[in-house]
Design a protein around this motif. Structure first.
Motif, PDB file in Angstrom:
ATOM      1  N   ALA A 226       0.839  -1.202   0.000  1.00 14.91           N
ATOM      2  CA  ALA A 226       0.000   0.000   0.000  1.00 14.91           C
ATOM      3  C   ALA A 226       0.870   1.247   0.000  1.00 14.91           C
ATOM      4  O   ALA A 226       1.978   1.262   0.541  1.00 14.91           O
ATOM      5  CB  ALA A 226      -0.935   0.011   1.210  1.00 14.91           C
ATOM      6  N   TRP A 227       0.342   2.293  -0.629  1.00 14.96           N
ATOM      7  CA  TRP A 227       0.966   3.612  -0.629  1.00 14.96           C
ATOM      8  C   TRP A 227      -0.135   4.648  -0.387  1.00 14.96           C
ATOM      9  O   TRP A 227      -1.273   4.478  -0.840  1.00 14.96           O
ATOM     10  CB  TRP A 227       1.613   3.917  -1.980  1.00 14.96           C
ATOM     11  CG  TRP A 227       2.797   3.068  -2.312  1.00 14.96           C
ATOM     12  CD1 TRP A 227       4.116   3.367  -2.151  1.00 14.96           C
ATOM     13  CD2 TRP A 227       2.765   1.741  -2.883  1.00 14.96           C
ATOM     14  NE1 TRP A 227       4.906   2.328  -2.572  1.00 14.96           N
ATOM     15  CE2 TRP A 227       4.111   1.317  -3.027  1.00 14.96           C
ATOM     16  CE3 TRP A 227       1.748   0.873  -3.283  1.00 14.96           C
ATOM     17  CZ2 TRP A 227       4.453   0.075  -3.558  1.00 14.96           C
ATOM     18  CZ3 TRP A 227       2.079  -0.364  -3.804  1.00 14.96           C
ATOM     19  CH2 TRP A 227       3.416  -0.756  -3.937  1.00 14.96           C
ATOM     20  N   ALA A 228       0.196   5.707   0.306  1.00 17.36           N
ATOM     21  CA  ALA A 228      -0.738   6.813   0.521  1.00 17.36           C
ATOM     22  C   ALA A 228      -0.111   8.075  -0.052  1.00 17.36           C
ATOM     23  O   ALA A 228       1.077   8.359   0.198  1.00 17.36           O
ATOM     24  CB  ALA A 228      -1.032   6.990   2.000  1.00 17.36           C
ATOM     25  N   VAL A 229      -0.885   8.840  -0.826  1.00 21.23           N
ATOM     26  CA  VAL A 229      -0.354  10.044  -1.474  1.00 21.23           C
ATOM     27  C   VAL A 229      -1.313  11.215  -1.275  1.00 21.23           C
ATOM     28  O   VAL A 229      -2.511  11.031  -1.047  1.00 21.23           O
ATOM     29  CB  VAL A 229      -0.133   9.829  -2.990  1.00 21.23           C
ATOM     30  CG1 VAL A 229       0.824   8.671  -3.234  1.00 21.23           C
ATOM     31  CG2 VAL A 229      -1.453   9.587  -3.719  1.00 21.23           C
ATOM     32  N   ARG A 230      -0.765  12.383  -1.368  1.00 19.33           N
ATOM     33  CA  ARG A 230      -1.562  13.600  -1.297  1.00 19.33           C
ATOM     34  C   ARG A 230      -2.099  13.941  -2.680  1.00 19.33           C
ATOM     35  O   ARG A 230      -1.385  13.845  -3.676  1.00 19.33           O
ATOM     36  CB  ARG A 230      -0.717  14.769  -0.760  1.00 19.33           C
ATOM     37  CG  ARG A 230      -0.229  14.548   0.671  1.00 19.33           C
ATOM     38  CD  ARG A 230       0.562  15.755   1.178  1.00 19.33           C
ATOM     39  NE  ARG A 230      -0.282  16.939   1.276  1.00 19.33           N
ATOM     40  CZ  ARG A 230      -1.077  17.211   2.316  1.00 19.33           C
ATOM     41  NH1 ARG A 230      -1.141  16.376   3.340  1.00 19.33           N
ATOM     42  NH2 ARG A 230      -1.800  18.313   2.339  1.00 19.33           N
ATOM     43  N   ARG A 231      -3.385  14.309  -2.746  1.00 20.14           N
ATOM     44  CA  ARG A 231      -3.957  14.743  -4.012  1.00 20.14           C
ATOM     45  C   ARG A 231      -3.266  16.027  -4.486  1.00 20.14           C
ATOM     46  O   ARG A 231      -2.846  16.827  -3.670  1.00 20.14           O
ATOM     47  CB  ARG A 231      -5.467  15.012  -3.852  1.00 20.14           C
ATOM     48  CG  ARG A 231      -6.295  13.756  -3.583  1.00 20.14           C
ATOM     49  CD  ARG A 231      -7.764  14.115  -3.424  1.00 20.14           C
ATOM     50  NE  ARG A 231      -8.566  12.968  -3.067  1.00 20.14           N
ATOM     51  CZ  ARG A 231      -9.115  12.125  -3.948  1.00 20.14           C
ATOM     52  NH1 ARG A 231      -8.936  12.318  -5.237  1.00 20.14           N
ATOM     53  NH2 ARG A 231      -9.829  11.097  -3.542  1.00 20.14           N
ATOM     54  N   PRO A 232      -3.146  16.196  -5.809  1.00 15.83           N
ATOM     55  CA  PRO A 232      -3.713  15.407  -6.907  1.00 15.83           C
ATOM     56  C   PRO A 232      -2.790  14.298  -7.412  1.00 15.83           C
ATOM     57  O   PRO A 232      -2.965  13.797  -8.516  1.00 15.83           O
ATOM     58  CB  PRO A 232      -3.899  16.452  -8.000  1.00 15.83           C
ATOM     59  CG  PRO A 232      -2.729  17.380  -7.805  1.00 15.83           C
ATOM     60  CD  PRO A 232      -2.511  17.445  -6.314  1.00 15.83           C
ATOM     61  N   LEU A 233      -1.795  13.897  -6.622  1.00 17.39           N
ATOM     62  CA  LEU A 233      -0.868  12.875  -7.059  1.00 17.39           C
ATOM     63  C   LEU A 233      -1.517  11.495  -7.075  1.00 17.39           C
ATOM     64  O   LEU A 233      -2.482  11.231  -6.354  1.00 17.39           O
ATOM     65  CB  LEU A 233       0.361  12.849  -6.159  1.00 17.39           C
ATOM     66  CG  LEU A 233       1.181  14.145  -6.088  1.00 17.39           C
ATOM     67  CD1 LEU A 233       2.413  13.936  -5.220  1.00 17.39           C
ATOM     68  CD2 LEU A 233       1.578  14.619  -7.481  1.00 17.39           C
TER      69      LEU A 233
END
Length: 529
Positions: A503-510
């Motif tokens: 799993a990965w978590a990213v900040r929008r809009p990425l």
């Protein structure tokens, strides 16, 4: 004999993903990534460890690239053809230059193949990927012929593990020269900028890269082993993307409107390796009074079976990993090449485990220490502690010594432990990777069992593994791999426990293109509203 296009599927995807960023100057030119595990060296051949190899892909290219699904795609090699059973021809990409402007040629590959298996003080060699390579010849500057000692159908995907370095830099370079940046000159999409061991790494865009333009001018990798600290860094905006968010944090992260979660099933298994080298006393096993046992109990199959039966794998997956893992009785997910559907997930059976220990001559059990990392795999120390509690319930009084991965890896390579919690990511997407590197007897001259650090040894199984991996017919090879899986698990070559989910978590809009091999790549970061 393959129909790959000059541009790989991965490269095309990255190029398309980059198009929206070109049209939006408001997007930051820098990317900040929070990694969960340390990169122990910039030398791409120092340690066959996923964090090192993942980072190396930014600075160094490979002949063959693994796609997000683990399949091979062209990279520095445009095509590969088996000319004969033991002879392959690789056509190399023209117009590629090193970061210092010098041209990439077949001679650099020849030098790389000579260096990769024999880096001084390497705790985990890449020799397994080159085990059958006996001769590498340059037909011309952009054509290689590779002779193998036996048919090697997996050669292209094996070579995806080997980062290509230059002869003109590497010939006089040490690992320290790579870590300092002096020798960190590749052909990759980014140029090395800085490295602080255990803390941070920075790279800058290589404007002369042969592939699609990378829109990140600079990428900062921050080593943040603590899951809580990674989550905090993402929520505060200190980083744009984090790898391996804590399973306990995922519900909160999913609820954040400005964040996105990307997931993919992994080919990484977590298992326990047992000392099979020492016939007498083994250093971290004693009787209940603390005295060394005169004979290594792990050599007894009944003891190994008992230790396996004591583990509640479903509990590890559901409670310790909070759903971010699946219980397993082997080391590949269902449907993978070589997966054996007849090898079931062992059900915890404490009564049977105690009976087996008694049959083996240990009715009162014994004491043991499990050694594990505490900053490499999701919940690695917590998983070891849970297993220790389970083993204690069958009379095997168990303690855990958890340590930083860099220390753990060095000690593991010296065969210091009796029981070790270990892991392997089968990035070749088939069962042969573990059979070759972990289960096959250690044989340095033949580059077999390169990561068999607890020295499991089964000559009959070795023959079975080698026959399977040299079978050119895919259907027969898969059957032989599955048969070797069954034999190795019947003999409890090691004790598989769980398969991870990535799993990965990213900040929008990425966005992030999730990968089976768990690699965290700046090249996989895109943008979508």
């Amino acid at each position: 004999m393959n129909a790959f296009r000059p541009m790989s599927a991965w490269a095309a995807a990255a190029w398309l993903a980059a198009l929206p960023m070109l049209a939006s100057p408001a997007i930051a030119a820098d990317l900040r990534i929070g990694l969960s595990a340390p990169v122990t060296s910039i030398d791409p051949h120092f340690a066959n460890a996923a964090p090192n190899s993942s980072f190396a892909r930014h600075v160094f290219d490979t002949l063959v690239m693994r796609g997000p699904d683990g399949r091979p795609t062209p990279h520095l090699a445009l095509s590969w053809t088996p000319v004969e059973e033991n002879l392959w021809e690789f056509k190399l990409r023209p117009g590629v230059t090193w970061h210092d402007g010098k041209p990439f040629t077949a001679d650099d590959v020849i030098f790389t193949f000579g260096r990769a298996p024999s880096v001084p003080n390497s705790p985990a060699s890449f020799g397994g990927s080159l085990r059958t390579v006996t001769k590498v010849e340059a037909v011309d500057p952009l054509t290689l012929r590779i002779t193998t000692s036996a048919p090697t159908p997996n050669l292209p995907i094996d070579l995806a593990a080997i980062a290509i370095i230059s002869r003109h830099v590497g010939e006089s370079a040490t690992t320290a020269d790579y870590n300092s940046g002096k020798a960190a000159i590749g052909t990759g999409p980014y140029r090395f900028s800085s490295y602080s061991s255990g803390s941070s790494i920075a790279v800058e865009r290589n404007a002369a890269w042969w592939g699609p333009k990378q829109e990140w001018d600079r990428v900062d990798f921050r080593i943040i082993p603590s899951p809580a600290a990674r989550t905090a860094a993402l929520l505060s905006g200190d980083v744009d993307l984090i790898a391996n968010p804590s399973a306990s944090d995922l519900p909160r992260l999913r609820g954040e409107a400005n964040l996105r979660i990307f997931e993919r099933p992994s080919a990484r298994s977590l298992f326990l390796s047992l000392d099979m080298e020492r016939t007498g006393a083994t250093p971290f096993i004693t009787d209940n009074d603390g005295k060394p046992l005169p004979k290594n109990p792990l050599l007894d199959l009944r003891v190994r079976q008992a230790l396996s039966l004591a583990i509640a794998r479903q509990g590890l997956a559901e409670r310790v990993m909070q759903g971010m893992a699946e219980p397993t009785g082997q080391w590949m997910p269902p449907g993978a090449f070589g997966y054996n559907a007849n090898v079931a997930v062992p059900t915890q059976d404490l009564a049977r485990a105690r009976a087996l220990l008694a049959e083996a001559g240990y009715p009162q059990g014994f004491k043991v220490t499990i050694h594990a990392s505490n900053d490499r795999y999701p919940n690695d120390a917590q998983t070891a502690q849970a297993v220790a509690q389970m083993w204690t319930r069958i009379g095997v009084a168990t303690t855990v010594e958890a340590m930083p991965f860099s220390t753990y890896l060095t000690r593991l390579s010296r065969q210091e432990f009796s029981v070790v919690q270990n892991s392997w990511g089968s990035t070749t997407a088939e069962a042969g990777s573990v059979l070759l590197n972990i289960i096959h007897s250690f044989d340095a001259p033949r580059r077999l069992g390169a990561s068999n650090d607890t020295r499991y040894h089964n000559p009959a199984l070795d023959t079975q593994i080698e026959e399977a991996l040299s079978t050119m017919d895919a259907g027969q090879r898969e059957q032989r791999l599955a048969a070797a899986v069954a034999v190795s698990m019947q003999d409890v070559a090691f004790i598989p426990m769980i398969m991870y989910k990535n799993a990965w978590a990213v900040r929008r809009p990425l966005t992030y293109e999730p990968r089976m091999d768990e690699a965290t790549l700046a090249m996989g970061v895109g943008r979508s509203e």
